[in-house]
Motif scaffolding. Structure first.
Motif, PDB file in Angstrom:
ATOM      1  N   SER B  90    -103.708 -24.221   2.519  1.00 40.27           N
ATOM      2  CA  SER B  90    -103.357 -23.369   3.593  1.00 40.27           C
ATOM      3  C   SER B  90    -102.106 -23.125   3.558  1.00 40.27           C
ATOM      4  CB  SER B  90    -104.045 -23.794   4.818  1.00 40.27           C
ATOM      5  OG  SER B  90    -103.198 -24.895   5.114  1.00 40.27           O
ATOM      6  N   THR B  91    -101.144 -23.687   3.041  1.00 41.56           N
ATOM      7  CA  THR B  91     -99.542 -23.317   3.188  1.00 41.56           C
ATOM      8  C   THR B  91     -99.310 -22.284   1.953  1.00 41.56           C
ATOM      9  OG1 THR B  91     -99.384 -25.385   4.140  1.00 41.56           O
ATOM     10  CG2 THR B  91     -97.530 -24.307   3.557  1.00 41.56           C
ATOM     11  N   GLU B  92     -99.823 -22.576   0.796  1.00 43.28           N
ATOM     12  CA  GLU B  92     -99.550 -22.043  -0.251  1.00 43.28           C
ATOM     13  C   GLU B  92    -100.494 -20.668  -0.433  1.00 43.28           C
ATOM     14  OE1 GLU B  92     -99.549 -23.235  -4.233  1.00 43.28           O
ATOM     15  OE2 GLU B  92     -98.642 -25.318  -3.977  1.00 43.28           O
ATOM     16  N   ALA B  93     -99.766 -19.667  -0.778  1.00 43.31           N
ATOM     17  CA  ALA B  93    -100.511 -18.283  -0.953  1.00 43.31           C
ATOM     18  C   ALA B  93    -101.416 -18.370  -2.132  1.00 43.31           C
ATOM     19  CB  ALA B  93     -99.619 -17.265  -0.880  1.00 43.31           C
ATOM     20  N   PHE B  94    -101.052 -19.212  -3.316  1.00 39.29           N
ATOM     21  CA  PHE B  94    -101.716 -19.043  -4.415  1.00 39.29           C
ATOM     22  C   PHE B  94    -103.158 -18.987  -4.404  1.00 39.29           C
ATOM     23  CE2 PHE B  94    -104.061 -21.416  -7.800  1.00 39.29           C
ATOM     24  CZ  PHE B  94    -103.567 -20.293  -9.223  1.00 39.29           C
ATOM     25  N   TYR B  95    -103.757 -20.112  -3.732  1.00 39.76           N
ATOM     26  CA  TYR B  95    -105.253 -20.067  -3.613  1.00 39.76           C
ATOM     27  C   TYR B  95    -105.848 -18.953  -2.938  1.00 39.76           C
ATOM     28  CZ  TYR B  95    -105.348 -24.751  -5.722  1.00 39.76           C
ATOM     29  OH  TYR B  95    -104.962 -25.583  -6.388  1.00 39.76           O
ATOM     30  N   MET B  96    -105.459 -18.459  -1.823  1.00 43.61           N
ATOM     31  CA  MET B  96    -105.927 -17.365  -1.074  1.00 43.61           C
ATOM     32  C   MET B  96    -105.802 -15.970  -1.947  1.00 43.61           C
ATOM     33  SD  MET B  96    -107.685 -17.169   1.789  1.00 43.61           S
ATOM     34  CE  MET B  96    -108.374 -15.577   2.485  1.00 43.61           C
ATOM     35  N   ARG B  97    -104.568 -15.621  -2.651  1.00 48.07           N
ATOM     36  CA  ARG B  97    -104.708 -14.685  -3.362  1.00 48.07           C
ATOM     37  C   ARG B  97    -105.610 -14.554  -4.591  1.00 48.07           C
ATOM     38  NH1 ARG B  97     -99.450 -12.209  -2.132  1.00 48.07           N
ATOM     39  NH2 ARG B  97     -99.418 -11.084  -4.266  1.00 48.07           N
ATOM     40  N   THR B  98    -105.798 -15.715  -5.016  1.00 45.96           N
ATOM     41  CA  THR B  98    -106.802 -15.836  -6.147  1.00 45.96           C
ATOM     42  C   THR B  98    -108.146 -15.742  -5.782  1.00 45.96           C
ATOM     43  OG1 THR B  98    -105.437 -17.496  -7.178  1.00 45.96           O
ATOM     44  CG2 THR B  98    -107.658 -17.476  -8.131  1.00 45.96           C
ATOM     45  N   LEU B  99    -108.305 -16.356  -4.573  1.00 47.31           N
ATOM     46  CA  LEU B  99    -109.737 -16.029  -3.998  1.00 47.31           C
ATOM     47  C   LEU B  99    -109.948 -14.515  -3.658  1.00 47.31           C
ATOM     48  CD1 LEU B  99    -110.349 -18.951  -1.502  1.00 47.31           C
ATOM     49  CD2 LEU B  99    -111.439 -18.434  -3.708  1.00 47.31           C
ATOM     50  N   VAL B 100    -108.967 -13.772  -3.106  1.00 42.84           N
ATOM     51  CA  VAL B 100    -109.245 -12.436  -2.768  1.00 42.84           C
ATOM     52  C   VAL B 100    -109.453 -11.644  -4.005  1.00 42.84           C
ATOM     53  CG1 VAL B 100    -107.829 -10.412  -1.811  1.00 42.84           C
ATOM     54  CG2 VAL B 100    -107.845 -12.633  -0.772  1.00 42.84           C
ATOM     55  N   GLY B 101    -108.580 -11.918  -5.164  1.00 43.21           N
ATOM     56  CA  GLY B 101    -108.836 -11.212  -6.249  1.00 43.21           C
ATOM     57  C   GLY B 101    -110.377 -11.480  -7.094  1.00 43.21           C
ATOM     58  N   ILE B 102    -110.649 -12.621  -6.922  1.00 45.10           N
ATOM     59  CA  ILE B 102    -112.050 -12.859  -6.933  1.00 45.10           C
ATOM     60  C   ILE B 102    -113.088 -12.242  -6.668  1.00 45.10           C
ATOM     61  CG2 ILE B 102    -113.715 -14.781  -7.382  1.00 45.10           C
ATOM     62  CD1 ILE B 102    -111.599 -16.690  -8.202  1.00 45.10           C
ATOM     63  N   GLU B 103    -112.682 -12.154  -5.090  1.00 43.07           N
ATOM     64  CA  GLU B 103    -113.767 -11.422  -4.275  1.00 43.07           C
ATOM     65  C   GLU B 103    -113.931 -10.131  -4.283  1.00 43.07           C
ATOM     66  OE1 GLU B 103    -115.966 -12.408  -1.946  1.00 43.07           O
ATOM     67  OE2 GLU B 103    -115.682 -14.742  -1.762  1.00 43.07           O
ATOM     68  N   GLN B 104    -112.854  -9.374  -4.900  1.00 42.46           N
ATOM     69  CA  GLN B 104    -112.573  -8.012  -4.789  1.00 42.46           C
ATOM     70  C   GLN B 104    -113.650  -7.789  -6.222  1.00 42.46           C
ATOM     71  OE1 GLN B 104    -108.379  -7.229  -5.416  1.00 42.46           O
ATOM     72  NE2 GLN B 104    -108.428  -6.040  -3.707  1.00 42.46           N
ATOM     73  N   TYR B 105    -113.642  -8.541  -7.146  1.00 38.63           N
ATOM     74  CA  TYR B 105    -114.351  -8.255  -8.340  1.00 38.63           C
ATOM     75  C   TYR B 105    -115.858  -8.589  -8.033  1.00 38.63           C
ATOM     76  CZ  TYR B 105    -116.420  -8.734 -12.939  1.00 38.63           C
ATOM     77  OH  TYR B 105    -117.417  -8.552 -13.920  1.00 38.63           O
ATOM     78  N   LEU B 106    -116.099  -9.627  -7.322  1.00 35.49           N
ATOM     79  CA  LEU B 106    -117.550  -9.875  -6.993  1.00 35.49           C
ATOM     80  C   LEU B 106    -117.905  -8.742  -5.821  1.00 35.49           C
ATOM     81  CD1 LEU B 106    -117.308 -13.968  -6.402  1.00 35.49           C
ATOM     82  CD2 LEU B 106    -118.128 -12.424  -8.384  1.00 35.49           C
ATOM     83  N   ASN B 107    -117.345  -8.431  -4.977  1.00 33.46           N
ATOM     84  CA  ASN B 107    -117.898  -7.276  -4.241  1.00 33.46           C
ATOM     85  C   ASN B 107    -118.133  -6.232  -5.096  1.00 33.46           C
ATOM     86  OD1 ASN B 107    -118.173  -6.411  -1.468  1.00 33.46           O
ATOM     87  ND2 ASN B 107    -116.363  -5.295  -1.739  1.00 33.46           N
ATOM     88  N   GLU B 108    -117.319  -5.781  -5.993  1.00 38.33           N
ATOM     89  CA  GLU B 108    -117.583  -4.615  -6.718  1.00 38.33           C
ATOM     90  C   GLU B 108    -119.068  -4.677  -7.424  1.00 38.33           C
ATOM     91  OE1 GLU B 108    -113.103  -3.292  -7.585  1.00 38.33           O
ATOM     92  OE2 GLU B 108    -114.356  -3.432  -9.121  1.00 38.33           O
ATOM     93  N   VAL B 109    -119.145  -5.900  -7.944  1.00 36.31           N
ATOM     94  CA  VAL B 109    -120.467  -5.988  -8.810  1.00 36.31           C
ATOM     95  C   VAL B 109    -121.595  -6.443  -7.957  1.00 36.31           C
ATOM     96  CG1 VAL B 109    -119.216  -6.142 -10.847  1.00 36.31           C
ATOM     97  CG2 VAL B 109    -119.686  -8.170  -9.861  1.00 36.31           C
ATOM     98  N   ASP B 110    -121.415  -6.680  -6.749  1.00 35.41           N
ATOM     99  CA  ASP B 110    -122.325  -7.345  -5.743  1.00 35.41           C
ATOM    100  C   ASP B 110    -122.933  -8.628  -6.118  1.00 35.41           C
ATOM    101  OD1 ASP B 110    -123.996  -7.142  -3.445  1.00 35.41           O
ATOM    102  OD2 ASP B 110    -125.745  -6.598  -4.736  1.00 35.41           O
ATOM    103  N   ALA B 111    -121.789  -9.468  -6.176  1.00 33.53           N
ATOM    104  CA  ALA B 111    -122.093 -10.900  -6.609  1.00 33.53           C
ATOM    105  C   ALA B 111    -121.322 -11.732  -5.544  1.00 33.53           C
ATOM    106  CB  ALA B 111    -121.647 -11.437  -7.966  1.00 33.53           C
ATOM    107  N   SER B 112    -121.812 -12.962  -5.400  1.00 29.82           N
ATOM    108  CA  SER B 112    -121.340 -13.803  -4.439  1.00 29.82           C
ATOM    109  C   SER B 112    -120.499 -15.027  -4.891  1.00 29.82           C
ATOM    110  CB  SER B 112    -122.455 -14.126  -3.646  1.00 29.82           C
ATOM    111  OG  SER B 112    -123.337 -13.330  -3.282  1.00 29.82           O
ATOM    112  N   LEU B 113    -119.651 -15.787  -3.766  1.00 34.05           N
ATOM    113  CA  LEU B 113    -118.952 -16.763  -4.129  1.00 34.05           C
ATOM    114  C   LEU B 113    -119.412 -18.100  -3.421  1.00 34.05           C
ATOM    115  CD1 LEU B 113    -116.612 -18.322  -5.249  1.00 34.05           C
ATOM    116  CD2 LEU B 113    -115.370 -17.456  -3.381  1.00 34.05           C
ATOM    117  N   LEU B 114    -119.818 -18.851  -3.886  1.00 36.96           N
ATOM    118  CA  LEU B 114    -120.064 -20.119  -3.196  1.00 36.96           C
ATOM    119  C   LEU B 114    -118.768 -21.304  -3.574  1.00 36.96           C
ATOM    120  CD1 LEU B 114    -122.768 -21.311  -1.737  1.00 36.96           C
ATOM    121  CD2 LEU B 114    -123.592 -22.568  -3.853  1.00 36.96           C
TER     122      LEU B 114
END
Lengths: 352, 352
Positions: B90-114
């Motif tokens: 929660s302190t490092e930006a790395f994971y959240m930024r990576t997740l946001v990138g993944i989510e942007q892609y998933l949102n465009e193709v209407d797929a989900s993240l577990l």
């Protein structure tokens, strides 16, 4: 733990002392096995099931809490759909800390999170609708409540439970984990009042969020109670905006002796502008932030902020959601109390 | 887009120009409908399907890319299981930024993240095993590769595809999005060499991570090529550790003229220690960080760092996973190239 026996006098629910992890560690089996045993699901032998139940009783683990709720769960999965600018989500610590708290809870009870970040509002409604119809989640945790938020009637219509991480408690049948702004405003104003501040400013987040308007109203009322005046400016949570509004305040007539910023990014911006203008912090202006974060902690001087116990709040929201989904009557709960982190950015007021 | 026709000369795949979002916007229908139409799934009328296919052809949308991969997808869901200290995540930006990138892609193709964050290593294997057996995901994105990482043979045995966000490319049949450390080391060393630095130090992350040992080795080799010496110290990514090791370097004999820190938190710590010791930055010591983040950007002075294009990397990992899951032969891909963000924390070396 039922809603009543777990309540502290101040309305704060305490976390369970004995967890599924404790049972798993003691029995040297997986948490999944403990959870299967407690929930009467297939996947463990009768002998293991009995060992789990015996130890649970011995240690005072209360299977009438989350375990009951989880046994009623169809999917053991909760959904979170956030419609906000991705760039902002990745810069603010709030979301990641909340997610980590939720995940800590889910990991303990062996449940899962289905996560979607939609860039735009409106798209989130599509996702809520589809995940509900596909039976993919037991319910949703909602953030960033708007006026007449369409998500709440939509989920009601779909028959899917939700918990709103919220600042208010209307009677709309939605579960709510409530952080009243009164608590944070009291912490901040008592701190500033004790330092002699009488003329303060508040740079808030966008008024489209219910919680921001409640903060503004609460600040006005509680400042008046203390004989303080408060100028309120609407910000956007963004750095540039925090900087521009702070510059406007500090270079205008009668600058305030303290500024309250609605998030960590705007607080760092305010600090930087004050330093760049040669305005001593806290000698000439004190800077305090609504939400603590590494940015506040690591700024120089460190920025006084309220630790909103974001991870604990995430845990509490997930726990409440499973209980609401299992039919618990009491669907409103107080969020964990925040704590002031006094740092070097706040000090005695320049003018009394 | 096949693996070959999308490759740039430098090995960097470019993102698609026309997205499902573009089609949805033009046709004023939901992205889900576009996706259903492209993938031949039920849920749209024949007329709408034809309109989508016509527009896709007109705009040059390549349905032989992610769309084909997604049509082969059973769950339209990818799994991420991270075993790391939640406080650090929660302190490092790395994971959240990576997740946001993944989510942007998933949102465009209407797929989900577990998503699952397990606090401890070992627990993650349980989750990988169960989600795979339950058929909940098409595949996994893995971070933080260890030596002889047990996750890779486990997923191979389970027959579930994965993409490792990785620094190396062994022949183990795992999909890999590869960020070679050579690129980042070259950016950092060329910057420092141009400023006259010859004697530098590197405070890395834990050597248990493959990528950290590769960084150490690459730094040693490329520093030698440039006639520079580099002292290497193993850190933990934590603030306290970055501070203690920097203090040791700056108060010891022959302090280095520049320090490279393995993450943003340790870089902020190094800056603070230097300032507290009265060591001018960059006059006496330059501070540079491996990974850019808001902490580096907002520090004072701002900390020179490499923008690892973390969000783009997340997008690329998700895209590659769906193509690997659909049977694409080429399972290794270069991650987007990083860029140096030169800021005030680095300057000419004190001693030549």
């Amino acid at each position: 733990m039922t809603a009543s026996d777990g309540d502290e006098p101040n309305g704060l629910r305490r976390t369970h002392r004995v967890t599924i992890s404790d049972l798993a560690r003691r029995l040297q089996i997986s948490k999944a096995s403990v959870s299967y045993a407690l929930n009467g699901r297939a996947g463990v032998s009768d002998e293991t099931r009995q060992r789990v139940l015996d130890l649970a009783e011995e240690l005072g683990f209360h299977p009438n809490s989350a375990a009951v709720a989880l046994s009623a769960s169809r999917t053991r999965t909760i959904g979170i759909v956030i419609a906000r600018d991705p760039a902002l989500i990745s810069t603010e610590a709030f979301y990641m800390r909340t997610l980590v708290g939720i995940e800590q809870y889910l990991n303990e009870v062996d449940a899962s999170l289905l996560l979607r970040l939609t860039g735009e509002q409106g798209e989130d409604l599509d996702v809520l609708r589809r995940w509900s119809r596909q039976g993919r989640v037991d319910g949703f945790i909602l953030f960033d409540e708007h006026d007449n938020d369409p998500r709440i009637p939509l989920l009601k219509e779909l028959g899917i439970p939700c918990v709103v991480v919220s600042s208010n408690a209307p009677d709309d049948q939605a579960g709510r984990l409530i952080s009243s702004p009164t608590e944070t405003v009291t912490l901040l104003l008592d701190h500033l009042a004790a330092l002699g501040h009488r003329d303060i400013a508040h740079i808030s987040g966008p008024f489209m969020f219910v919680h921001e308007r409640l903060r503004v109203q609460t600040l006005r009322e509680l400042a008046a109670d203390r004989g303080m005046t408060v100028r309120q400016l609407e910000g956007s949570y963004r750095y540039d905006d925090g900087a521009a509004l702070t510059r406007q305040l500090l270079t205008g007539p009668n600058p305030p002796t303290a500024i309250v910023l609605g998030n960590d990014l705007m607080a760092v911006a305010a600090l930087r502008v004050a330093i760049d203008l040669g305005t001593p912090v806290p000698g000439q202006v004190s800077i305090v932030a609504w939400d603590d974060s590494p940015l506040c902690e690591l700024a120089h001087p460190g920025i006084t902020a309220v630790d909103q116990k974001t991870m604990e709040r995430g845990r509490a929201a997930a726990d409440l959601l499973f209980r609401v989904a299992a039919g618990q009557d009491d669907i409103h709960e107080q969020a964990p109390a925040g704590e002031l982190r006094a740092r070097a950015s706040s000090g005695p007021a320049a003018h009394r």
